[in-house]
Write an enzyme that holds these catalytic residues in place. Sequence first.
Site, PDB file in Angstrom:
ATOM      1  N   HIS A  85      91.508 106.740  17.508  1.00  0.00           N
ATOM      2  CA  HIS A  85      91.666 108.112  17.990  1.00  0.00           C
ATOM      3  C   HIS A  85      90.924 108.307  19.306  1.00  0.00           C
ATOM      4  O   HIS A  85      89.818 107.809  19.503  1.00  0.00           O
ATOM      5  CB  HIS A  85      91.267 109.135  16.929  1.00  0.00           C
TER       6      HIS A  85
ATOM      7  N   GLU B  31      92.386 113.768  15.929  1.00  0.00           N
ATOM      8  CA  GLU B  31      91.845 113.178  14.702  1.00  0.00           C
ATOM      9  C   GLU B  31      90.693 114.008  14.159  1.00  0.00           C
ATOM     10  O   GLU B  31      90.548 114.176  12.941  1.00  0.00           O
ATOM     11  CB  GLU B  31      91.374 111.739  14.975  1.00  0.00           C
ATOM     12  N   GLU B  32      89.892 114.538  15.072  1.00  0.00           N
ATOM     13  CA  GLU B  32      88.674 115.233  14.653  1.00  0.00           C
ATOM     14  C   GLU B  32      88.944 116.565  13.969  1.00  0.00           C
ATOM     15  O   GLU B  32      88.023 117.176  13.429  1.00  0.00           O
ATOM     16  CB  GLU B  32      87.754 115.446  15.858  1.00  0.00           C
TER      17      GLU B  32
ATOM     18  N   ASP C 237      87.863 102.880  14.182  1.00  0.00           N
ATOM     19  CA  ASP C 237      87.217 104.182  14.341  1.00  0.00           C
ATOM     20  C   ASP C 237      85.710 103.970  14.228  1.00  0.00           C
ATOM     21  O   ASP C 237      85.179 103.847  13.123  1.00  0.00           O
ATOM     22  CB  ASP C 237      87.731 105.132  13.253  1.00  0.00           C
TER      23      ASP C 237
END
Length: 593
Positions: free
Chosen positions: A276, A325-326, A357
């Site tokens: 990400h 993604e966060e 990640d």
Amino acid sequence: MRPRTIVPSAAAASLVLAALTAVPVGAQPLDAAPAGGLRAADAPPPLEDLVTGDAVMQRLQDFQDIADANGGNRAMETPGYEASAVYVEDALRAAGYEPERQYFTFEDLVTDDLSLTAAGVAVTSDVYPAEFAPDTPDDGVTGPIVQPADALVQGCTADTWDGVAVEGAVALISRGSCPFADKALHAAQAGAAAVILYNNTDGALNPTLGAASDEWAPTVGITQAAGQEILAAIAGGAEPVATYDLQTHVEEFETFNVLAQTPGGRDHNVVMVGAHLDGVEDGPGINDNGSGSAAILEVAVQLAAATDGGQDVQNAVRFAWWGAEEVGLRGSTHYVSDLVENDPAALDDIATYLNFDMVGSPNYIIGVYDANESTYPAPVEVPPGSAETEAVFTDYFDGIDQAWVDTEFSGRSDYQAFIENGIPASGLFTGADGSKTAEEVALFGGTEGIFYDPNYHSPADTIDNVDATALDIMSRAIGHAVAALSEDTFAINGVGNPRVDAIEAEARCLNGKAYVAVRATNGEDEPVSLRLVTPFGQRAFGQVAPDANAYQSFSTRSASVDAGTVSVVARLAGGGENHSQTYDVAYDAIACG
């Protein structure tokens, strides 16, 4: 999903054979066929030597510079994210790729009201509602402040709340020793109306509970200093009561993924690699996840340089830099969901997915997703082929005498949507908010009892807090895995080098005699030599054109035949022994009396 093994029944084979009408090509002699089983393809490019930690660290410095020039972060819908994407795209184009953006929209929560007062202390800065935790009621939650009974007040097990009057209270818990989700769950199950998590080191605490659940209570993260101030106020006689208020609403956002694929290789057997690109709003996000993004970017560049711009690979390699993604794995989830809805065949074409990640944590472990569940039972269903994908990493580490440990195959990163749809996956991880054990210190060095990355989701996640040794080890391992799988994924999904489609074997009767009929289709984009091998003879076919068939019916010279196995030996015409592959397929017994 594309079948992972080729073992058709006689009934299924008869239907396919009846439908096939292509005329078999003429038989020509072949060189001696391989003995059976997987044969080695061409040696993959030595990316473990070409992808270096120094090069990846320079890319991380570029991400740091981007964040510094754009408000200190690289979060979605910010100039820092746009600049990060442009940087990735420019590097890819220079290497010969044609990157594309995949835009998507989604709904997410926006904070309307957020306040916290505990023991008379108004916490006004660095207050972070836990991701996936619910809002409070309209007027907030008010209750007595309680702490777990363990010595470090970390609340990592249910029994730490034994004897504590938790019902309706606000649990005040220190970070450490276990995931935030464990702390929040045990407190909520004991009856806490809200949970306050305070840091055990300098800096902000921006916790995540990993996934949505009806069991969570409203949960918030605060700094170590704020936690200590609350405890000092209680010790000084302040009333131990806290009020936490969180109100949010849903808003629509737009962001994008960045995708790029090698121009060469089988596009029906794609090796997918992802990390990400976005970070949290509170810092530059250099380990989380500039490290994974920079590592796969350098791998993509070096792969292209070593394979004639990505032309000289057996399997296409598709790289993805995920957005959002966060805020809940939005980018990768959108990508997979879009394939499920609009192009399921393209989803089936993904042989395996590799996820990276956080690969430069300062108090690192060398962690490999435990797809074979040798250490951690997986809380998700593990797709077939995942254990074989994990072995690509672990075999590499074993081969260079590099210590490694399992990390839980939890699905709590961008591989979640892939495994939920049956795509094999694995990946690497140097650790986030778990605490390092004595055993891990013995393997990797570092400090026992503190987090793998004390700067996780904080402003301190900078270039100065990335471990160069971990980054080098992991970047080379990523390079090795991508290179190896770009040549052959046979162990994962049965697709070898060269590819053969629609292998069928059927026992059938003709004039009272039993025959075994075998048919195989060239699945390559160039001519392939095929040999059909049975217990009753064999036949060789040379220069079978793409999508053409090799077919032969073999007499058993008997009125019946037991169940058995035939082999199809494929060789790229002119490719030599290093481009051979043997496939086995079963047929059922038959009696023709």
